[in-house]
Write an enzyme that holds these catalytic residues in place. Structure first.
Site, PDB file in Angstrom:
ATOM      1  N   HIS A  61       0.848  -1.190   0.000  1.00 14.59           N
ATOM      2  CA  HIS A  61       0.000   0.000   0.000  1.00 14.59           C
ATOM      3  C   HIS A  61       0.886   1.244   0.000  1.00 14.59           C
ATOM      4  O   HIS A  61       2.065   1.177   0.314  1.00 14.59           O
ATOM      5  CB  HIS A  61      -0.905   0.015   1.227  1.00 14.59           C
ATOM      6  CG  HIS A  61      -0.131   0.227   2.498  1.00 14.59           C
ATOM      7  ND1 HIS A  61       0.589  -0.786   3.098  1.00 14.59           N
ATOM      8  CD2 HIS A  61       0.078   1.334   3.253  1.00 14.59           C
ATOM      9  CE1 HIS A  61       1.197  -0.307   4.179  1.00 14.59           C
ATOM     10  NE2 HIS A  61       0.906   0.981   4.290  1.00 14.59           N
ATOM     11  N   ALA A 109      20.822  -8.355   0.205  1.00 13.39           N
ATOM     12  CA  ALA A 109      20.427  -7.802   1.507  1.00 13.39           C
ATOM     13  C   ALA A 109      20.276  -6.286   1.420  1.00 13.39           C
ATOM     14  O   ALA A 109      21.050  -5.609   0.751  1.00 13.39           O
ATOM     15  CB  ALA A 109      21.472  -8.160   2.559  1.00 13.39           C
ATOM     16  N   LYS A 115      10.513  -1.755  -8.525  1.00 12.00           N
ATOM     17  CA  LYS A 115      10.063  -2.048  -9.886  1.00 12.00           C
ATOM     18  C   LYS A 115      10.251  -3.540 -10.140  1.00 12.00           C
ATOM     19  O   LYS A 115      10.921  -4.235  -9.381  1.00 12.00           O
ATOM     20  CB  LYS A 115      10.835  -1.213 -10.898  1.00 12.00           C
ATOM     21  CG  LYS A 115      12.329  -1.469 -10.890  1.00 12.00           C
ATOM     22  CD  LYS A 115      13.051  -0.574 -11.879  1.00 12.00           C
ATOM     23  CE  LYS A 115      14.513  -0.895 -11.905  1.00 12.00           C
ATOM     24  NZ  LYS A 115      15.366   0.006 -11.212  1.00 12.00           N
ATOM     25  N   ARG A 129      18.787  -2.724  -8.596  1.00 15.55           N
ATOM     26  CA  ARG A 129      19.253  -2.746  -9.989  1.00 15.55           C
ATOM     27  C   ARG A 129      19.886  -4.109 -10.231  1.00 15.55           C
ATOM     28  O   ARG A 129      20.343  -4.781  -9.298  1.00 15.55           O
ATOM     29  CB  ARG A 129      20.224  -1.615 -10.291  1.00 15.55           C
ATOM     30  CG  ARG A 129      21.522  -1.666  -9.557  1.00 15.55           C
ATOM     31  CD  ARG A 129      22.419  -0.469  -9.914  1.00 15.55           C
ATOM     32  NE  ARG A 129      23.662  -0.538  -9.189  1.00 15.55           N
ATOM     33  CZ  ARG A 129      24.730  -1.225  -9.577  1.00 15.55           C
ATOM     34  NH1 ARG A 129      24.705  -1.911 -10.692  1.00 15.55           N
ATOM     35  NH2 ARG A 129      25.827  -1.227  -8.855  1.00 15.55           N
TER      36      ARG A 129
END
Length: 163
Positions: A61, A109, A115, A129
């Site tokens: 959320h 970690a 994304k 990334r």
């Protein structure tokens, strides 16, 4: 629920979370310690052969929309989280709403996953990334790792490596 979690092992915790929180789990899920599942855990789906380590947070959320609730009563923002098969999620990782993590993925970690992460990669960082593909990771780890087959003598084997 909490008493059952305390006495469960890392391979059975997912059954308790599924029953009481509505999280969907695949087979052979290993949960180390107690993850934070967010306010809508029923929006989380975990695949097969997944390890979730200590301190992992699933945030499904966006609480920031509370700033607009005077103007838009009842405003909420939710998102699903889906974790594929054969995934390792490192300590203190945060996975944000509307994220899909592919299959055969290692999340380092302390990563913040904001994304989607494609399959067959290692991802780490803030924000996440791609660091390398999974084959490169395997090659690197095979060079620097040690096989320990005798679980009874694990400690002395490890100490011998660092003499």
């Amino acid at each position: 629920m909490y008493a059952r979690l305390i006495f469960s092992n890392q391979h059975s915790k997912h059954k308790i979370y599924s029953k009481y929180l509505g999280i969907k789990f695949g087979n052979n899920v290993r949960i180390l310690h107690y993850p934070r599942w967010g306010s809508e855990p029923f929006l989380i789906e975990i695949g097969d052969n997944v390890t979730i380590t200590r301190g992992v947070s699933f945030v499904n959320h966006d609480g920031g929309v509370a700033l607009f609730r005077d103007e838009f009563k009842g405003l909420n923002s939710f998102g699903k989280i889906k974790v594929g098969n054969n995934v390792f999620i490192g300590i203190n990782t945060i996975i944000l709403p509307n994220v899909v993590i592919g299959d055969n993925v290692v999340i380092g970690a302390g990563t913040i996953v904001n994304k989607n992460i494609v399959s067959n990669v290692v991802a780490a960082g803030i924000p996440a990334r791609i660091i390398k593909n999974i084959e490169e990771y395997k090659t690197d780890k095979l060079k620097e790792s040690t096989l320990i087959n005798d679980i009874e003598d694990r400690k002395s084997q490890i100490l011998n490596i660092f003499k």
